[in-house]
Scaffold this motif. Structure first.
Motif, short mmCIF file in Angstrom:
data_model
loop_
_atom_site.label_atom_id
_atom_site.label_comp_id
_atom_site.label_asym_id
_atom_site.label_seq_id
_atom_site.Cartn_x
_atom_site.Cartn_y
_atom_site.Cartn_z
N UNK A 5 0.86 -1.17 0.00
CA UNK A 5 0.00 0.00 0.00
C UNK A 5 0.91 1.24 0.00
N UNK A 6 0.50 2.33 -0.64
CA UNK A 6 1.34 3.53 -0.63
C UNK A 6 1.77 3.98 0.76
N UNK A 7 0.91 3.79 1.75
CA UNK A 7 1.24 4.21 3.11
C UNK A 7 2.48 3.51 3.65
N UNK A 8 2.82 2.34 3.10
CA UNK A 8 3.96 1.58 3.59
C UNK A 8 5.29 2.14 3.09
N UNK A 9 5.23 3.06 2.12
CA UNK A 9 6.44 3.71 1.62
C UNK A 9 6.74 5.01 2.36
N UNK A 10 5.69 5.69 2.81
CA UNK A 10 5.85 7.05 3.34
C UNK A 10 6.87 7.18 4.47
N UNK A 11 6.93 6.25 5.44
CA UNK A 11 7.89 6.44 6.54
C UNK A 11 9.35 6.49 6.10
N UNK A 12 9.67 5.84 5.00
CA UNK A 12 11.05 5.88 4.50
C UNK A 12 11.38 7.28 3.99
N UNK A 13 10.44 7.88 3.26
CA UNK A 13 10.65 9.25 2.77
C UNK A 13 10.76 10.23 3.93
N UNK A 14 9.95 10.05 4.95
CA UNK A 14 10.02 10.92 6.13
C UNK A 14 11.41 10.81 6.77
N UNK A 15 11.89 9.60 6.94
CA UNK A 15 13.21 9.41 7.54
C UNK A 15 14.28 10.11 6.72
N UNK A 16 14.27 9.93 5.40
CA UNK A 16 15.31 10.52 4.56
C UNK A 16 15.20 12.04 4.51
N UNK A 17 13.99 12.57 4.68
CA UNK A 17 13.80 14.02 4.66
C UNK A 17 14.17 14.67 5.98
N UNK A 18 14.17 13.92 7.05
CA UNK A 18 14.35 14.48 8.38
C UNK A 18 15.82 14.73 8.71
N UNK A 19 16.04 15.60 9.67
CA UNK A 19 17.41 15.89 10.10
C UNK A 19 18.05 14.69 10.78
N UNK A 20 17.25 13.72 11.18
CA UNK A 20 17.79 12.51 11.80
C UNK A 20 18.66 11.71 10.83
N UNK A 21 18.44 11.92 9.52
CA UNK A 21 19.22 11.21 8.50
C UNK A 21 20.41 12.04 8.05
N UNK A 22 21.01 12.77 8.96
CA UNK A 22 22.05 13.75 8.61
C UNK A 22 23.30 13.14 7.98
N UNK A 23 23.55 11.84 8.17
CA UNK A 23 24.72 11.20 7.58
C UNK A 23 24.34 10.19 6.50
#
Length: 286
Positions: free
Chosen positions: A253-271
């Protein structure tokens, strides 16, 4: 019933005209409208999402808004879908901007960025998600125009958009949607699969080029996802079996992809930059 259970093959045979609409899909995709819960991970961010009207793009737009981001949605001509997505963004208390048009044209890509800067003042996140695909059984069946359109839409637009956006980014993230087809090309999707390999390579090179600007560049490689692209570009008998060959036994389902994009967009993925994150239901990507 959980929405992931609803999309276990066999699926109803169905066909739509390109680019397809959410309302005509059976079952209707789940973009996280009722389930995604934000936690302020993108508070105050300004995002541009191509293909944000439906499918993965809509799920990402909803998630970004609930995480605190204002969102510009670029889409071709699916006005009803885009307006539905905008309503979800606004219900999250964030600003939604809709920009219809064809991203295969460089001037339109530049216009998208200009409208984002006018609306938001800057860009923090660019999600290059829009894509075109069609199914062909033989090489000689692929028209020259189709090959060129697929490249202009899927990879040329990423170059035009990134080039226009970077001057308006002070750090931030670019996220490109590639595909499992980048590593395991499906022969009946030759133009599409070829562009997805190019996207992966473009992402790796761009990540190195923009590192000094503190702009991270990554890509997400989905497996099969239940979006309007499927019934509008595949024959009904393939739609019926869509995702069945994957270890989980169904499409996402599309909803199962969204958390990955959130992680990559967030400052938590700084490295995290130059990476490909596979979301493939258990099928290894090498």
């Amino acid at each position: 019933m959980d929405s992931t259970e609803e999309i276990k093959p066999p699926l109803p045979e169905q066909q739509q005209d390109v680019p397809g609409t959410t309302a005509e899909m059976n079952p209707r995709p789940d973009h996280g409208e009722e389930s995604y819960r934000g936690s302020g991970r993108l508070e105050g961010k300004k995002a541009v999402i191509t293909g944000g009207d439906s499918g993965i793009g809509r799920a990402v737009a909803i998630a970004f808004a609930r995480e605190g981001a204002d969102v510009l949605i670029s889409y071709l001509n699916e006005d009803e879908d885009a307006q539905d997505t905008a309503r979800w963004i606004e219900q999250a208390g964030r600003k939604a901007v809709l920009v219809p048009g064809d991203i295969s044209a460089a001037d339109h890509c530049r216009a998208i960025i200009d409208k984002a800067v006018d609306a938001f003042g800057r860009i923090d996140i660019l999600v290059n998600n829009a894509a075109h695909q069609m199914t062909f059984e033989a090489l000689e069946d692929i028209p020259d125009e189709e090959w060129e359109l697929t490249f202009r839409t899927n990879i040329h637009a990423m170059f035009f958009l990134a080039k226009a956006a970077v001057p308006h980014m002070k750090g931030g993230a670019i996220i490109n949607t590639t595909s499992v087809n980048a590593d395991m090309p499906k022969q009946t999707l030759l133009p599409y699969a070829t562009t997805k390999g190019a996207i992966q390579n473009f992402t790796g090179g761009l990540a190195q080029l923009l590192a000094s600007k503190d702009i991270r560049v990554n890509c997400v490689a989905p497996g099969p996802v239940w979006t309007p692209l499927i019934p509008s570009t595949m024959p009904p008998e393939q739609v019926k079996e869509f995702g069945q060959s994957y270890p989980i036994g169904r499409p996402a389902q599309p909803k199962e992809l969204a958390p990955v994009y959130v992680m990559l967009a967030s400052d938590e993925a700084s490295y995290v930059s130059g990476a490909t994150v596979a979301v493939t239901g258990g099928k290894p990507v090498i």
